[in-house]
Structures are given as C-alpha cells and as structure tokens.
Design an enzyme around this catalytic site. Sequence first.
Site, PDB file in Angstrom:
ATOM      1  N   SER A 103      17.271 -16.689  47.604  1.00 50.32           N
ATOM      2  CA  SER A 103      16.407 -16.875  48.762  1.00 50.32           C
ATOM      3  C   SER A 103      16.222 -15.570  49.524  1.00 50.32           C
ATOM      4  CB  SER A 103      17.000 -17.928  49.703  1.00 50.32           C
ATOM      5  OG  SER A 103      16.314 -17.951  50.939  1.00 50.32           O
ATOM      6  N   LYS A 104      15.029 -15.367  50.044  1.00 51.57           N
ATOM      7  CA  LYS A 104      14.780 -14.188  50.866  1.00 51.57           C
ATOM      8  C   LYS A 104      15.647 -14.202  52.116  1.00 51.57           C
ATOM      9  CE  LYS A 104       9.947 -13.723  49.393  1.00 51.57           C
ATOM     10  NZ  LYS A 104       8.531 -13.713  49.849  1.00 51.57           N
ATOM     11  N   ARG A 105      16.096 -15.383  52.519  1.00 50.95           N
ATOM     12  CA  ARG A 105      16.925 -15.506  53.718  1.00 50.95           C
ATOM     13  C   ARG A 105      18.422 -15.349  53.425  1.00 50.95           C
ATOM     14  NH1 ARG A 105      12.699 -18.890  54.142  1.00 50.95           N
ATOM     15  NH2 ARG A 105      13.758 -20.561  53.011  1.00 50.95           N
TER      16      ARG A 105
END
Length: 504
Positions: free
Chosen positions: A270-272
Amino acid sequence: MSAAIDPRTTTASGSDVRVRFCPSPTGLPHVGMVRTALYNWGYARHTGGKLIFRVEDTDAARDSEESYRQLVDALTWLEIDWDEGVEKGGPHEPYRQSQRGPIYAEVLEKLIASGAVYESYSTGEEIDARNDAAGRARQLGYDNYDRDLTDEQEAAFRAEGREPAWRLRVPDHDLTYVDLIRGEVTFPAGSFPDFVVVRAGGQPLYTFTNPVDDALMGITHVIRGEDLMPSTARQLALYTALIDAGVTDFLPRFGHMPLVLGETGTKKLSKRDPKADLFLQREKGFIHEGLLNYLALLGWSIAPDRDVFTLEEFIAAFDIADVNPNPARFDQKKAESINGDHIRMLEASDFASRLVPYLAAAALVETPPTPDQQKTLDAAAPLVQERMQLLGESVGLLGFLFRDEVVYEEDALASLPENAGPILVASAGALELVPAQDFTAAAIQAELQKALIDDLKLKPRVAYGPLRVAISGRRVSPPLFESMELLGKEESIRRVGALVQKIG
C-alpha cells in the site's frame, strides 16, 4: 511475430530507445514509483537510449506543486538522471500535462477529421436504462449507441443544451501485442466499448493524454506497472487511430512490471504503508545505492547467487526482457541488510559526510561541523561503518562522542551487574596509570586487562560491560578502547566516575 501483431510496432533498439517516467504529483513518492523510474532509467542507460521525465498533473483536485517538488527531490537524491523533461527542457516541451492543453486540442481535431472519434451525448442514466431494456448487465457500460448518430440527432441534442464528449471508435478486431516481460497478449474484439477520450467541456482524460504524449515524444518502450496492463488495450486502439491520423507512425513496445507486495506476500504494498514511503526510508538512513540495489531485485536479479551490486553493474546487466513477471515481496530486513553492504562499500570520507545530516538533525553537530566536530567524526566513522545498516543508527552509536553528558539508556542501566561499582572504581584506577600523552586504545586495553581480567579474574563481558555503559550510555557502542582514546583520559575518567555516583 504473429500476423495479428501490428506490423507498425517499433523495432527501435540501442540509442534509438526512448522511455519515460510520468508520475502524477499526488502524495509522497513511494518505492513502487521509484522502481518504475529505476527500471526505465536502467533500460535507457543500458541501451544508450534516453529517459524522458514528464509529469501528469491535470487532476486539479489531487495534484499539488509540493508533490511535484518532492518528485524532483526524490529523483535528485536517488541520482536517477533524465535526458529530457521537467527542470531540464528538451525538444518536446512543455513536459507538464497541465501546460499542454493546446496540443491535445490540436490532436483531437486531427482525430475528428479522420473519423476516429465521434460525438457522444449519452448520460450515465441513459446508458443504464438502455442496458436494462436490452437485458444487458449494467457493468458492461456504454453500448456504442452514439457511434452512428445522424447529423439531425446530434443537432437535436445540441438544441437541448447538451455538450458532447468525444469517444474513440474501438477497432472491431482483436488487439494483440508482445509484452516485453509477459509475452504475447491478446484483447479480444468487443472486450471493451468505445471510450471517452475528451469529456464534455473539453477536458482530456488520461486514456487520451498519456498515449498522445508518448506518441508526440517518440516513446518507443512503455515500461510500467502490471496494474496498468488493462489500459493497454485502449492505448493500442488509440495508437492505431493516431497513426491513421498522421500524429505518429509507430506503436511502442509495452512491458508490465510485476506487482510489489507487502511483507505478508498476500496484498499489494500500500502507498500508505510506512515501508512504501521513500522519504521515510531516507530518514531512517538508506543511502540511494543500497535502496536502488534492493528495489532492482523486486522482479530482476543480476545472478542466481548474488544480491549486492553497484549501479554501474546494474546498468551493464539490466534488460527489461529479463524481468520476472511474478509478484515480488518487499522485505524490509533484506533491504536494510543490502543497504548495510553498500554502506561498507563507501570510502571512509564519503561515509563520514553522509552521517552529517543525521547527526545535525539530532543537534549533535553543526552544519557544517566545526573543526573539532569534524575531527571527531573522521576518527569515529570508521569505528561504526562495519556495524551499521542504516545511517540513522549513527545518532545512537556516535551521539555520546558529541555530548558533554552521557545519556544512559534504560536497558543499559538494567544490564549492570551487582559488582558494577567495584569494577568501575578499578577501571578508573587503571586509566589513571595511562599517561595522557599515551592514552591510546592499545595502552588503555593493556591497563584495563591487567586490572580487571588478570587481577580481578573477571570475564571480558562482565569486565567491560559497565565501562561501555559509563562511556556511551549504551549496551552497544563503537569499540570501547578506541572510544576512550577519542574522548581522552580526563573525559573518560570523568564519565566512569559519573556512573559510579549514579549507581551509588
């Protein structure tokens, strides 16, 4: 090649290769994005071709100038250089989509003139209603209804105040290409409908601007993530129209890199996820050589039994055709281990200079360091270079050398044996015997060994553990005797006495 593959597909090689890195400036740069940049850069440098860096910033609601500057900062820190593009210029300026509106309007006019696109007035509600009436699933979307509207029907819609979108006439035959990584791929005829390229009001969509920019900039090889593979069918369809309209004369080759999965290996990273945050990894102490080495391994290898290599070796060996199509798992521990290997490959002076930002951020040294701080850093850096995996570890390992007072860590104090007091008192006595002018690591070790090992019959771990805590405040530190030499006789004895007082 299969006969179904468009013969106008480029055969460019060597210095004729042109690849691009074209991110959207939304959010922080992440490691998946960096791997895309790395593979494109590596292929351009391997072939002697060119890398174009452009920015797809037409989403006013999400794009930001701050994110744009962070993209430039990221590539600059990573030393991924580009041949044309933002901040550098080139023959295809401008390289920001937000500045290319007139260019897209001109290309649209050419597609209108060639009959490749048509006016579409259907609303979402109308499309759903027609699908319901025909017993067709709504998920299938647009039904090509407007493809054959008469002039009278179009005039009637305009009279209602409707403004048309523009849709591409998708070819009524299979679309086939040979993926640089995955081999031959076919999109069957009818697998997707005519799609919007320009919204009502004149706003061009990604499905239009991205291939148009590639075509006008002469991109020969499109190397991007597997998640974008479904859009390739639309890009092939549009490219066919662009060639027929005289905008370009070839189709690029496509290669779709494998997904990067999180550490569990079950979901896309995930980019997060903090591990995906490029700047967080830099803050922890990755050097660009180590991080790029690891990211290169997420889908490619230089040899079956080798993981560590220089960027020069990467460029010499890298070919996009050798990339494995299977998903790759991001392993933080392996990344840090490889980074440590690259830290040890640095020249001592280079390594010391890279520590300065981390030590300065912790208020341990000035920027630039004072002469005394620089002298200490130059002497201390070789003591920890073999022990570090991340530059950020330097604050803990070297901080005691730049502080007047020792900061004792709780686990270090908890590790002290019951007889720590007598050990420290004996140690101070031994250190007093070493002349100040001869206060070297060898002389310090000799006196301490005599007093603690030979006379008190202590094991080295028990003998030197309390001393390490007294000098550094930590259980793990640079070599003890060399640390004392750097601090000098007076300061070393003072620190030993300070811990004696603290523990009573």
